[in-house]
Design a protein around this motif. Sequence first.
Motif, short mmCIF file in Angstrom:
data_model
loop_
_atom_site.label_atom_id
_atom_site.label_comp_id
_atom_site.label_asym_id
_atom_site.label_seq_id
_atom_site.Cartn_x
_atom_site.Cartn_y
_atom_site.Cartn_z
N THR A 180 39.69 27.27 26.81
CA THR A 180 38.28 27.47 27.18
C THR A 180 37.65 26.26 27.84
OG1 THR A 180 37.53 26.77 25.01
CG2 THR A 180 37.94 29.15 25.31
N VAL A 194 49.51 24.92 29.35
CA VAL A 194 50.78 25.27 29.98
C VAL A 194 51.79 24.15 29.77
CG1 VAL A 194 51.87 25.74 32.22
CG2 VAL A 194 49.58 26.60 31.74
N LYS A 241 43.11 16.73 15.75
CA LYS A 241 44.50 16.30 15.96
C LYS A 241 44.93 15.23 14.94
CE LYS A 241 46.03 15.87 20.19
NZ LYS A 241 46.23 15.69 21.64
N LYS A 252 51.93 22.61 37.92
CA LYS A 252 52.48 22.09 36.66
C LYS A 252 53.66 22.94 36.21
CE LYS A 252 51.62 20.69 31.93
NZ LYS A 252 50.68 20.40 30.83
N ASP A 304 45.73 22.57 32.72
CA ASP A 304 46.79 21.64 32.32
C ASP A 304 47.33 21.89 30.92
OD1 ASP A 304 48.32 19.45 31.55
OD2 ASP A 304 47.23 18.04 32.78
N1 LIG Z 1 49.63 19.64 25.58
C1 LIG Z 1 49.44 19.16 26.78
O1 LIG Z 1 50.27 19.30 27.68
C2 LIG Z 1 48.17 18.42 27.09
C3 LIG Z 1 47.86 18.09 28.40
C4 LIG Z 1 46.65 17.45 28.66
C5 LIG Z 1 45.80 17.13 27.63
N2 LIG Z 1 46.15 17.45 26.34
C6 LIG Z 1 45.24 17.13 25.23
O2 LIG Z 1 44.07 17.93 25.34
C7 LIG Z 1 43.00 17.26 24.68
C8 LIG Z 1 41.76 17.31 25.52
O3 LIG Z 1 41.42 18.66 25.69
P1 LIG Z 1 40.03 19.13 26.31
O4 LIG Z 1 39.68 18.31 27.46
O5 LIG Z 1 40.17 20.58 26.48
O6 LIG Z 1 38.96 18.74 25.21
P2 LIG Z 1 38.81 19.12 23.68
O7 LIG Z 1 39.82 20.10 23.25
O8 LIG Z 1 38.73 17.83 22.95
O9 LIG Z 1 37.39 19.84 23.66
C9 LIG Z 1 36.25 19.12 24.00
C10 LIG Z 1 34.99 19.79 23.48
O10 LIG Z 1 34.71 20.96 24.22
C11 LIG Z 1 34.30 22.01 23.35
N3 LIG Z 1 34.55 23.28 24.03
C12 LIG Z 1 35.76 23.83 24.30
N4 LIG Z 1 35.58 24.93 25.05
C13 LIG Z 1 34.25 25.10 25.22
C14 LIG Z 1 33.46 26.04 25.91
N5 LIG Z 1 33.99 27.03 26.64
N6 LIG Z 1 32.10 25.91 25.85
C15 LIG Z 1 31.54 24.88 25.15
N7 LIG Z 1 32.24 23.94 24.52
C16 LIG Z 1 33.59 24.04 24.55
C17 LIG Z 1 35.08 21.75 22.09
O11 LIG Z 1 34.45 22.34 20.98
C18 LIG Z 1 35.07 20.24 22.02
O12 LIG Z 1 33.89 19.80 21.38
C19 LIG Z 1 43.47 15.84 24.41
O13 LIG Z 1 43.79 15.72 23.05
C20 LIG Z 1 44.73 15.72 25.24
O14 LIG Z 1 45.66 14.83 24.69
C21 LIG Z 1 47.30 18.09 26.06
#
Ligand SMILES: NC(=O)c1ccc[n+]([C@@H]2O[C@H](COP(=O)([O-])OP(=O)(O)OC[C@H]3O[C@@H](n4cnc5c(N)ncnc54)[C@H](O)[C@@H]3O)[C@@H](O)[C@H]2O)c1
Length: 353
Positions: free
Chosen positions: A116, A126, A63, A214, A123
């Motif tokens: 994934t 969507v 990001k 949501k 969350d």
């Molecule tokens: N757009 C929105 O409305 C919204 C809402 C909430 C959060 N966010 C954002 O989402 C981000 C957090 O997302 P997150 O919690 O998904 O974490 P992330 O996207 O940072 O992923 C975390 C880790 O999980 C790994 N990973 C992903 N899927 C996997 C799988 N199936 N198996 C093994 N490893 C996997 C990734 O490679 C990464 O290392 C933050 O930047 C947050 O600000 C956005």
Amino acid sequence: MLETIEIATQAPYRVHVGPEALALAAQEQALALVVCDARVAPLWAAELGCSDALLLPEGEEAKTFAVLERVLEELAERGLDRSSSLLALGGGATGDLCGLAASLYMRGIACAQCPTTLLAQLDASVGGKTAVNLSSGKNLVGSFQQPTAVYADTRTLATLDPEQHRSGLGEALKTALISGEPLLVRLEQSAASILPGGDVDALGCLVADCVRAKGAVVVGDERDCGDRMVLNLGHTFAHAIEHGAGFGLVPHGIAVAVGIFMSIEASRMLGCLKDASLPERVASLASRLELPHDLNELRHSYGAALEPSALKQAMLRDKKGRDRSPRFVLPVEPGAVELDAELPDSLLELLLG
Ligand SMILES: NC(=O)c1ccc[n+]([C@@H]2O[C@H](COP(=O)([O-])OP(=O)(O)OC[C@H]3O[C@@H](n4cnc5c(N)ncnc54)[C@H](O)[C@@H]3O)[C@@H](O)[C@H]2O)c1
């Protein structure tokens, strides 16, 4: 078995939840360019029939403006045009970056999401918010562009790190608290079966419940000008924690869980809390979901200083703030919050101490 939820935004779309969602994405999005990180690619990209994904760095490292620029250049080098589409395969960070790139490339091309992680399924995928971080703060640059479809394949959760799984439970706790009693009770009842390594069907129900909740909020306020702000419960604290620790150290939903406790405590101290049993009830649920309760737990678990002065500085740059004053969502009772609350300095200092 797939559950399909309609999100009736101005450009409506469907969220498919269940173990065959990736197979459906492979059919419906066969021409889209898959964007994912190097951890997710070998695990799940083949299920989309994809051998040539555009690769991102993992997690928050994706990001940044530098990554955004590289992705946009690569879309051009690959010859994508206005009829092309992207398919974000991965966690919320991949979804946020890919969605932002899609909304900018040639003034906007289509983007579908294959979340994934638990957090991205229930969350982030969507609602159409996209973003990158600035060194000054979290998600300070972004856009609104709803996805064309979301495919939340619950099988992908099997390879997720337990801490990342719990991070998703932090956002689920938020959604349940703002949604109200029925969802909160369902979360309490299912707590044991949705932990890391938990039951795929129970996780599918949790994802579908949270997406419905949501979706209902987003449809009423796509651009976050009013009621959608309810989704920011815990987030003024959480974004400051993520910034203060260094992006990527404390998972987003873990920071949100602590932010929720700080918001409940603020609400109690300001006399806004109507449901006096809420603090204990949420603490008990958070323990069962293996979520931390306070800043000191985070300081200890992640070795992060999380200095009160640094957290306060980060809050001043939070995008929910106004007139150089951070704003907070305060829980009142399940299903009810106070939006846009200011906290007296003395209370903020107490909470951050
Ligand atoms: N757009 C929105 O409305 C919204 C809402 C909430 C959060 N966010 C954002 O989402 C981000 C957090 O997302 P997150 O919690 O998904 O974490 P992330 O996207 O940072 O992923 C975390 C880790 O999980 C790994 N990973 C992903 N899927 C996997 C799988 N199936 N198996 C093994 N490893 C996997 C990734 O490679 C990464 O290392 C933050 O930047 C947050 O600000 C956005």
